[in-house]
Design an enzyme around this catalytic site. Sequence first.
Site, PDB file in Angstrom:
ATOM      1  N   VAL A  95      75.759  43.327 -24.661  1.00  0.00           N
ATOM      2  CA  VAL A  95      74.530  43.828 -25.264  1.00  0.00           C
ATOM      3  C   VAL A  95      73.676  44.453 -24.163  1.00  0.00           C
ATOM      4  O   VAL A  95      73.491  43.860 -23.098  1.00  0.00           O
ATOM      5  CB  VAL A  95      73.739  42.705 -25.967  1.00  0.00           C
ATOM      6  CG1 VAL A  95      72.443  43.258 -26.552  1.00  0.00           C
ATOM      7  CG2 VAL A  95      74.569  42.080 -27.068  1.00  0.00           C
TER       8      VAL A  95
ATOM      9  N   LEU B  29      71.862  42.818 -21.044  1.00  0.00           N
ATOM     10  CA  LEU B  29      71.152  41.651 -21.562  1.00  0.00           C
ATOM     11  C   LEU B  29      72.010  40.410 -21.637  1.00  0.00           C
ATOM     12  O   LEU B  29      71.519  39.293 -21.507  1.00  0.00           O
ATOM     13  CB  LEU B  29      70.605  41.955 -22.964  1.00  0.00           C
ATOM     14  CG  LEU B  29      69.527  43.033 -23.055  1.00  0.00           C
ATOM     15  CD1 LEU B  29      69.143  43.272 -24.504  1.00  0.00           C
ATOM     16  CD2 LEU B  29      68.302  42.657 -22.240  1.00  0.00           C
ATOM     17  N   GLY B  30      73.311  40.566 -21.873  1.00  0.00           N
ATOM     18  CA  GLY B  30      74.171  39.392 -21.986  1.00  0.00           C
ATOM     19  C   GLY B  30      75.532  39.759 -22.539  1.00  0.00           C
ATOM     20  O   GLY B  30      75.808  40.899 -22.918  1.00  0.00           O
TER      21      GLY B  30
ATOM     22  N   ASP C 141      77.416  30.031 -37.554  1.00  0.00           N
ATOM     23  CA  ASP C 141      77.307  29.806 -36.099  1.00  0.00           C
ATOM     24  C   ASP C 141      75.840  29.599 -35.716  1.00  0.00           C
ATOM     25  O   ASP C 141      75.335  30.238 -34.796  1.00  0.00           O
ATOM     26  CB  ASP C 141      77.910  30.980 -35.329  1.00  0.00           C
ATOM     27  CG  ASP C 141      78.150  30.639 -33.855  1.00  0.00           C
ATOM     28  OD1 ASP C 141      78.150  29.439 -33.516  1.00  0.00           O
ATOM     29  OD2 ASP C 141      78.333  31.555 -33.045  1.00  0.00           O
TER      30      ASP C 141
ATOM     31  N   LYS D 198      74.699  46.715 -29.210  1.00  0.00           N
ATOM     32  CA  LYS D 198      75.812  45.762 -29.180  1.00  0.00           C
ATOM     33  C   LYS D 198      77.121  46.534 -29.084  1.00  0.00           C
ATOM     34  O   LYS D 198      77.470  47.304 -29.973  1.00  0.00           O
ATOM     35  CB  LYS D 198      75.783  44.900 -30.432  1.00  0.00           C
ATOM     36  CG  LYS D 198      76.818  43.792 -30.467  1.00  0.00           C
ATOM     37  CD  LYS D 198      76.586  42.914 -31.689  1.00  0.00           C
ATOM     38  CE  LYS D 198      77.564  41.759 -31.760  1.00  0.00           C
ATOM     39  NZ  LYS D 198      77.333  40.907 -32.936  1.00  0.00           N
TER      40      LYS D 198
ATOM     41  N   GLY E 288      81.253  40.786 -27.296  1.00  0.00           N
ATOM     42  CA  GLY E 288      81.145  41.933 -26.409  1.00  0.00           C
ATOM     43  C   GLY E 288      79.879  41.865 -25.587  1.00  0.00           C
ATOM     44  O   GLY E 288      79.361  40.793 -25.296  1.00  0.00           O
TER      45      GLY E 288
ATOM     46  N   GLY F 132      79.042  37.869 -24.744  1.00  0.00           N
ATOM     47  CA  GLY F 132      79.640  36.737 -25.446  1.00  0.00           C
ATOM     48  C   GLY F 132      81.017  37.105 -25.948  1.00  0.00           C
ATOM     49  O   GLY F 132      81.631  38.076 -25.498  1.00  0.00           O
ATOM     50  N   GLY F 133      81.509  36.315 -26.918  1.00  0.00           N
ATOM     51  CA  GLY F 133      82.835  36.584 -27.455  1.00  0.00           C
ATOM     52  C   GLY F 133      82.906  37.928 -28.161  1.00  0.00           C
ATOM     53  O   GLY F 133      83.971  38.553 -28.240  1.00  0.00           O
TER      54      GLY F 133
END
Length: 722
Positions: A407, A399-400, A519, A421, A405, A402-403
């Site tokens: 998903v 799915l994606g 955030d 996650k 890890g 980021g910083g």
Amino acid sequence: MWLVWLVLPWISPTTNAAKTFSNTKPGCLENCGNVSAPFPFGIDNLDCAINDYFLLDCNATNTTTPELLFGNMIVSNISVEEGTISVYINAASDCYDQNGRLENDSFDEVITLGDGPFRFSATRNKFTAFGCDTSAYMSDSEGSFTSGCISLCDPQNMTKDDSCSGIGCCQTTVPRSLKTLNITVGSFYNHSDILKFNPCGYAFLVDQNSFNASDFGLANYSDASVAPPAVIEWVVKEETCEKAQTDPTTYACSNNTRCDYSENGQGYRCLCEDGFKGNPYLLQGCEDIDECKEPEKYPCQGHCKNTIGNYTCNCPLGMRGDGKFNCHGFRITTIATVSAAVILLVIISLLIFIILKRRRKEKYFLENGGVLLKHQRVRIFSEKELMKATNNYDTSQFLGEGGFGSVYKGILADNIQVAVKMPKGLDKAQVNKESQHEIGIVSQVNHKNVVKLLGLCLETKVPLLVYEFIPNGTLYQHLHDKKSRILKTWKTRLRIAAEMALALDYLHSLASPPIIHSDIKSTNVLLDDNYTAKVSDFGASVLISADKTVIATKIQGTFGYLDPEYLMTGNLTEKSDVYSFGIVLLELLTGENPCSSSRSKERGSIIHYFVSSLESNSLFHILDFKAADDDEMEEIEVVAELAKRCVDSSGVRRPTMKEVAEELARLMKLHVEMSAQQDSEETQHLLGESSYPFHEIASAKANQPDTYTVSRFDIESYADSI
């Protein structure tokens, strides 16, 4: 059983035809003449290409041999593996008659590749000039560079049969990232000293892998007037692999592929993984090569067994060797002894592996706080359960990233969709600390507008977090994808803002202890199947102390959304979330990306751009949507003033999230009531007073709130409660 398992591999047949792979979309033309156009390219039909940049023309004016055209250039070859197009480009020429006058067929050449993801290859091409009195130059349309070479030679020492072998020709390299090329040819002496031998000079771009300068005679320039093919490099999209992989809906690479970034093309291409072949851009992706069906490429003297991405080869029974190139005799009795020893060793190894694996899971369970967490109201998943749910974390489930890890989407045995996650990082202690921090935050949150933590997996080196799956992407995607229609009305944007405010007010005022998200941004707001807003990603969140202030050891968050006071002082407060929420409000109103460097250069910061428009009474001109009527415009102006207060440089002057939520809830309630009143008036106007039963029904309906909106978002009840 073990004996059968050992013997079967040597008696399995391996005679099948090799599988063929399609290179185009179904129903699309694959060839024009003798040139094929694999996807992402398409011929004559835009539906057959990935976008209009990759659409090619099949010029069938010559019915004997149609020509495939890229712009006005004839294509001789397209390679998906190398990311290249070979095209014929006219040579620039400089010819003189017997009187030393420039002939009419002399011309310069200008080649432009347009604004698509195409560049002249800097590694394959050479700028080449022919002639004994020739100066050749190349430049781009911006005039950012000029380069070239000079070719001079003495005809007294040349014959008409001589070819270019360092004399009478010159070459130089081409710069990277070149999209336009202007070729100019000139002469120092108008070829006057060598006119009979050499009346012309030529310059062109050519593929050095297929070009042989010695094939061209110096005296006969008719060959050079039509230059050999040059090479154009292409990428599927001009962005990095890392950025492309964050959005699976637009990522061009299919299954069993890898992303390859091209510095020359300043973008990415897709390649099949080793052991796979096919077209990496097509829906079916790259398919496994059955090496056993292609013995001419993959040698095997014994039993061949295909594996995913590779193959194994064992010598026939009674022989030994590597199986592929060398098999020689070996005694049966020795084979039996070795086989028995191998079987025993395998059994012992399997038992040891099972025991160690079980102990390792128990160790991780204890290290990750399993004894404490298993008594909490959170589901504990097994590693096996999550691997099955995510198809062993297959790339199709990604799915994606980021910083924090990666998903992955998963489907549990009870058909519940989840998002798993998986934290990343080499420092286990730090990753464990951050994971347990996020678990401690999210496990306390229970709100309809906050993504829900469903459970944990404690059998891995670092805990895996299992969240509810939110199917409709992020608010950022719908704001900045011009094709999205979700946010076309003010009502939807106002509702999403109100839902976000409810969630943040809950975190600040009702959670125990209160929480600062830290955030808030549009990428951390997800939309579920009903497009309800869900605040997510609590990796940077902190619990609020008694004095409502947190002294940060390191600044966390996203530039463009970060509170300037927090940046300067390191003091994180509830007002820091208010500032970030205000930036998202500006994003909802204007459709501007706060993190866009190009927008900052043109208009300054999003706050300056917004406030100046507000103060000059030009708010209507910067909206990313159209207001339905004057009533909606009044609501928009109220929200704009609220956003202005939220992004005040001083935290003291900003409202609290409770005040923001109250104001947005009030506006949402007013919007619903006004919509219901308008529906009632329209119904009465259409039906008239005489139609009593229908009038009564319409009136009753008008007096009811918008049940769809209220039932989903509970705006009225929330307003009453606060």
